[in-house]
Design a protein around this motif. Structure first.
Motif, PDB file in Angstrom:
ATOM      1  N   GLY A  47       3.580   1.550  -7.929  1.00  0.00           N
ATOM      2  CA  GLY A  47       4.321   0.873  -6.874  1.00  0.00           C
ATOM      3  C   GLY A  47       3.466  -0.207  -6.249  1.00  0.00           C
ATOM      4  N   LEU A  48       4.098  -1.254  -5.751  1.00  0.00           N
ATOM      5  CA  LEU A  48       3.374  -2.340  -5.097  1.00  0.00           C
ATOM      6  C   LEU A  48       4.212  -2.819  -3.915  1.00  0.00           C
ATOM      7  N   TRP A  49       3.564  -2.890  -2.748  1.00  0.00           N
ATOM      8  CA  TRP A  49       4.261  -3.271  -1.530  1.00  0.00           C
ATOM      9  C   TRP A  49       3.502  -4.400  -0.837  1.00  0.00           C
ATOM     10  N   LEU A  50       4.212  -5.415  -0.428  1.00  0.00           N
ATOM     11  CA  LEU A  50       3.622  -6.531   0.297  1.00  0.00           C
ATOM     12  C   LEU A  50       3.782  -6.311   1.794  1.00  0.00           C
ATOM     13  N   GLU A  51       2.865  -6.875   2.552  1.00  0.00           N
ATOM     14  CA  GLU A  51       2.925  -6.779   4.002  1.00  0.00           C
ATOM     15  C   GLU A  51       4.033  -7.687   4.547  1.00  0.00           C
TER      16      GLU A  51
ATOM     17  N   ALA B 168       2.247  -3.180 -15.181  1.00  0.00           N
ATOM     18  CA  ALA B 168       2.549  -3.626 -13.825  1.00  0.00           C
ATOM     19  C   ALA B 168       3.850  -4.401 -13.709  1.00  0.00           C
ATOM     20  N   GLY B 169       4.526  -4.629 -14.812  1.00  0.00           N
ATOM     21  CA  GLY B 169       5.688  -5.530 -14.803  1.00  0.00           C
ATOM     22  C   GLY B 169       6.762  -5.174 -13.797  1.00  0.00           C
ATOM     23  N   ALA B 170       7.287  -3.961 -13.866  1.00  0.00           N
ATOM     24  CA  ALA B 170       8.391  -3.574 -13.003  1.00  0.00           C
ATOM     25  C   ALA B 170       8.010  -3.569 -11.524  1.00  0.00           C
TER      26      ALA B 170
ATOM     27  N   LEU C   2       5.744  -5.315  -9.982  1.00  0.00           N
ATOM     28  CA  LEU C   2       5.579  -6.697  -9.526  1.00  0.00           C
ATOM     29  C   LEU C   2       6.921  -7.370  -9.326  1.00  0.00           C
ATOM     30  N   ARG C   3       7.853  -7.080 -10.210  1.00  0.00           N
ATOM     31  CA  ARG C   3       9.180  -7.681 -10.068  1.00  0.00           C
ATOM     32  C   ARG C   3       9.905  -7.146  -8.832  1.00  0.00           C
ATOM     33  N   ARG C   4       9.632  -5.900  -8.490  1.00  0.00           N
ATOM     34  CA  ARG C   4      10.309  -5.287  -7.355  1.00  0.00           C
ATOM     35  C   ARG C   4       9.631  -5.574  -6.028  1.00  0.00           C
ATOM     36  N   ALA C   5       8.385  -6.080  -6.090  1.00  0.00           N
ATOM     37  CA  ALA C   5       7.588  -6.248  -4.856  1.00  0.00           C
ATOM     38  C   ALA C   5       8.301  -7.142  -3.860  1.00  0.00           C
ATOM     39  N   ARG C   6       8.392  -6.684  -2.648  1.00  0.00           N
ATOM     40  CA  ARG C   6       9.005  -7.425  -1.557  1.00  0.00           C
ATOM     41  C   ARG C   6       8.136  -7.237  -0.309  1.00  0.00           C
ATOM     42  N   ALA C   7       8.325  -8.114   0.629  1.00  0.00           N
ATOM     43  CA  ALA C   7       7.628  -7.938   1.902  1.00  0.00           C
ATOM     44  C   ALA C   7       8.052  -6.614   2.513  1.00  0.00           C
ATOM     45  N   GLY C   8       7.054  -5.858   3.026  1.00  0.00           N
ATOM     46  CA  GLY C   8       7.328  -4.530   3.560  1.00  0.00           C
ATOM     47  C   GLY C   8       8.154  -4.534   4.833  1.00  0.00           C
TER      48      GLY C   8
END
Length: 401
Positions: A356-360, A391-393, A395-401
């Motif tokens: 999972g990857l989450w942006l601030e 990391a593909g999926a 990164l594609r899903r990453a949005r500002a938290g």
């Protein structure tokens, strides 16, 4: 009365500079560089969790991608340039700091009287300690597995012999010359620690002064509570008394530090702080992943105050209650934390999984940032031996938290 106001931007730059996080991490490292880096940081925390990389190696890799694990082993085991003991947690510490740990050793001896220690040592604790001491004097470096008694239940399954080993180490009679895998190897301190450091006995006043000054040098700006917590050698009352006297002598300054939310909090600094801030280099915007145990985020309240980054490690949180994941690494970019990622190294598959990857809030995954994060993942994969980054999926899903 405060005499200097430090903006939040300057406070971040100063703090990151003191934590060796302002330069590009891609430069090569050798033994001298790694030792200098640990001296700059004050210590490097040890941790057994290997979901991505053990904390001590990750902390150093984040500051120099040319770091290799053998460098730390050589400094600790072969050169005895570092010793292992407690700060706020198990750590490797520059050997020249060892004399100040004698106060901790004395305190540990007093704690032997605590019922928890007595219970783990068994019905004849003194005899157990003598037996373990005699074993090491006869056989040399030893591990808990070299003793027959095994523990169970609390205290990580310590049996009487393991408890005795830990007591003798914590009280300074034994030292840790190395680890086998991640298991401690114990030996007599006289065979591990140079005589100069073993014999030196600073007074309590000298250790308080050293601990406060050394912490302030490495933090740049700090409260008395943060000074006391840095090495965890002194208590808050001692740090406050030291600060009061040092302010009176004008050895330190009281400053006002702006937080990420615009609030201002008083803190302490060395007198040359303005001069030092003028020499700070421009920050590189390179993205880098930090260990959950990195010293720059060790104090979660300070991290929130300075960077507006709210971070909690969720290893001990039940899976269903986790907000992000088991082993989530903060992503530092320049002077701000832009996100976090839940990572897992599958070494048998040579695969680094981004779970999972989450942006601030307010951070966008534009092309440049995406490229920087992918590059940082590639470097981390190389270091951990997981060269295929999945990391593909995320990164594609990453949005500002």
């Amino acid at each position: 009365m405060t005499s200097l106001h430090i903006s939040n931007a300057d406070a971040r730059r100063l703090f990151l500079d003191r934590h060796a996080l302002t330069e590009r991490p891609g430069h090569p490292l050798d033994e001298a560089h790694v030792l200098a880096l640990i001296r700059k940081l004050g210590f490097v925390q040890l941790d057994s969790v290997n979901a991505v990389e053990r904390a001590h190696h990750m902390i150093l890799f984040s500051r120099g991608q040319g770091y290799t694990r053998d460098l730390l082993h050589t400094l600790h085991h072969d050169h005895a340039a570092l010793f292992e003991h407690w700060t706020h947690d198990a750590s490797l510490v520059p050997i020249e700091f060892y004399p100040h740990w004698h106060h901790r050793f004395r305190a540990a001896k007093e704690r032997l009287k605590h019922p928890a220690w007595q219970q783990r040592l068994g019905p004849d604790g003194d005899k157990t300690i003598r037996r373990v001491r005699a074993h090491i004097r006869k056989h040399g470096p030893s591990m808990a597995r070299d003793f027959e008694d095994k523990g169970g239940g609390g205290w990580w399954g310590w049996g009487p012999s393991k408890t005795a080993l830990e007591f003798l180490w914590r009280s300074g009679e034994l030292a840790i010359p190395r680890r086998d895998g991640f298991e401690k190897v114990y030996d007599l301190a006289e065979k591990v620690i140079p005589a100069e450091q073993r014999i030196a006995r600073p007074t309590r006043k000298q250790t308080i002064d050293w601990a406060c000054r050394a912490a302030l040098e490495r933090l740049g700006i700090a409260t008395p509570q943060e000074l006391a917590a840095f090495f965890a050698l002194i208590d808050i009352a001692e740090a406050k008394e030291w600060a009061k006297a040092a302010l009176k002598r004008k050895d330190i300054l009281e400053v006002a530090v702006a937080g990420a939310d615009g609030g201002v909090k008083p803190a302490l600094s060395l007198p040359d702080i303005e001069t030092h801030m003028k020499t700070l280099k421009d920050l590189h915007e390179t993205a880098r992943f930090l260990s959950p145990f990195d010293p720059v985020i060790r104090d979660r309240k300070r991290t929130l105050r300075l960077f507006g980054f709210d971070y909690t490690i969720e290893i001990f949180v039940p899976e269903k209650k986790r907000r992000y994941g088991y082993y989530v690494l903060p992503i530092l970019e320049g002077d701000r934390f832009v996100g976090r990622a839940d990572l897992k190294a599958h070494r048998a598959e040579s695969r680094l999984e981004v779970k999972g990857l989450w942006l601030e809030p307010g951070v966008k995954l534009d092309k440049a940032r995406k490229t920087a994060i992918e590059s940082a993942l590639d470097e981390l994969g190389r270091f951990t031996g997981t060269t295929r980054v999945d990391a593909g999926a995320p990164l594609r899903r990453a949005r500002a938290g």
